[in-house]
Design an enzyme around this catalytic site. Structure first.
Site, short mmCIF file in Angstrom:
data_model
loop_
_atom_site.label_atom_id
_atom_site.label_comp_id
_atom_site.label_asym_id
_atom_site.label_seq_id
_atom_site.Cartn_x
_atom_site.Cartn_y
_atom_site.Cartn_z
N LYS A 166 -21.69 -18.40 37.82
CA LYS A 166 -22.24 -19.50 37.01
C LYS A 166 -23.64 -19.22 36.49
CE LYS A 166 -19.17 -22.95 37.09
NZ LYS A 166 -18.72 -23.69 35.90
N SER A 206 -14.51 -15.25 42.00
CA SER A 206 -15.53 -15.92 41.19
C SER A 206 -16.68 -16.52 41.97
CB SER A 206 -14.87 -17.02 40.33
OG SER A 206 -14.19 -17.94 41.16
#
Length: 414
Positions: free
Chosen positions: A60, A314
């Site tokens: 992110k 992720s």
């Protein structure tokens, strides 16, 4: 889905290349590891892109920093605001600190303590609001309207997509021969960035690269939206993969996924828990549930491939208490943690006898509950609840079979 990559919406390759220069100021080029275990399962070489080792614990930071670096001086002076249950909050807070921007982050009241503490540690002001992500989101947008702070979206913005797309460039640098890439999907920021890069670069090279998305079955808005041909909001059911529990795809992200992603599959929570356990044991990787869905898709046979395959891990931000529960769930789902209820005659020696039978099968009893109050028991019976560690399904069947051969009636319990 269409295979015309040059008509993909959103940022161009030049935009993503420019974003890479920006993002490189703060983001690491994370490792690419090979998994022999998953390669054997898939029947093709499997590589793990370890964004769980990224700064702030997830990818992110790429999109957040790229978006915020493009703000004008006047916008930076107004500060930024975001809403998140974890990874986006940390990415925005870290980026704000690096860029000297005041940040306010709205998070749900029940947010995991490590994520809350990390966001505050990066210097953001955290406001707890509501019990679901939708409530902090509404509060953040109202805050932006009231104060003039710039709202930083988690996925539905071209600058965010370009920032996440820098991961796609790294995949090609690290595994030039890759043929298939498996990416977790929530709102679609990561997969839209990665897919747009890979499809455009593949077209330039005159080759094909498959991009497959994976969603949690209880929060799978993309299969519904793709089938409908338009962004569709769903009702989310509880899932351990809270990092990708998004009820509605981003508008830009949906357009890119529709044109550039080959397939979207789903996995359930048991699949995810087993995948996290495999990553811990085989790859020595701590990966949050949302980050492990690609591995789950391989393990359940939802994805087939014949050439080099990359799975994006992720994120790795998980509360240790949640990790403890997930490990226990994963062991149970893998039939390595067996729960049995056994009705017994209410006379001395029965507990010792059943324990001896289990020990003879080289299984380990870790917890025992002995009660006379189970439903359906006769007056002359007691019930024994046993929690047993086994080596897997065959060993569990062996233990149950031995108990039955001795005249007992063991009943498995979820």
């Amino acid at each position: 889905m269409t295979t015309a990559p040059l008509t993909i919406a959103g940022p161009t390759l030049a935009d993503v290349e420019a974003a890479r220069l920006v993002v490189s100021r703060v983001a690491e080029v994370t490792p690419m590891e090979t998994s022999r275990y998953l390669s054997d399962v898939l029947g093709a070489p499997v590589h793990l892109k370890c964004e769980n080792l990224q700064r702030t614990g997830s990818y992110k930071i790429r999109g957040a920093y790229n978006r915020m670096s493009r703000l004008s001086d006047e916008e930076k002076a107004r500060g930024v605001v975001a809403a998140s249950a974890g990874n986006h909050a940390q990415g925005v807070a870290f980026a704000a600190r690096e860029l000297g921007i005041a940040a306010t982050i709205f998070m749900p009241i029940g947010v995991a303590l490590p994520k809350l503490q990390a966001t505050r540690h990066y210097g953001a002001e955290v406001v707890l609001r509501g019990h679901t992500v939708s409530e902090p989101l509404k509060a953040a947008q109202e805050f932006a309207e009231r104060t003039g702070a710039v709202y930083i979206p988690p996925f539905d913005h071209a600058d965010v997509v370009a920032g996440q797309g820098t991961l796609g460039l790294e995949l090609l640098d690290q595994v030039p021969e890759l043929e298939t890439v498996i990416v977790p999907i929530g709102g679609g920021g990561l997969i839209s960035g990665v897919a747009s890069v890979l499809k455009r670069r593949a077209a330039e090279l005159g080759r094909s690269i498959r991009v497959i998305g994976v969603q949690a079955a209880n929060a799978a808005a993309y299969p519904v939206s793709l089938a409908a041909g338009a962004v569709t909001e769903i009702t989310i059911s509880p899932t351990i993969a809270d990092g990708i529990a998004v009820a509605k795809p981003g508008k830009l992200n949906f357009e890119i996924v529709r044109d550039a992603v080959d397939e979207v599959v789903t996995v359930d929570d048991d699949d995810i828990a087993r995948a996290m356990l495999v990553l811990l044991e085989r790859a020595k990787m701590v990966v949050e549930p949302a980050g492990a869905v690609g591995v789950a898709a391989i393990m359940t046979g939802k994805i087939t491939a014949s050439g080099p395959t990359v799975v994006v891990l992720s994120g790795g931000n998980i509360d240790p208490l949640i990790m403890e529960r997930v490990i226990a769930h994963g062991l149970a789902a893998s039939e390595r943690y067996l729960k049995l209820r056994i009705p017994l005659p209410d006379r001395p020696g029965q507990l010792a006898r059943t324990s001896e039978i289990i020990a003879d099968q080289n299984a380990n009893v870790v917890e025992v509950l002995h009660t006379r109050h189970g439903s359906g028991l006769a007056i002359s019976q007691v019930e024994l609840e046993l929690h047993i560690e086994t080596r897997g399904p065959e060993h569990a069947d062996q233990v149950i079979g031995a108990l039955r051969d001795a005249g007992y009636d063991p009943r498995t319990q979820l």
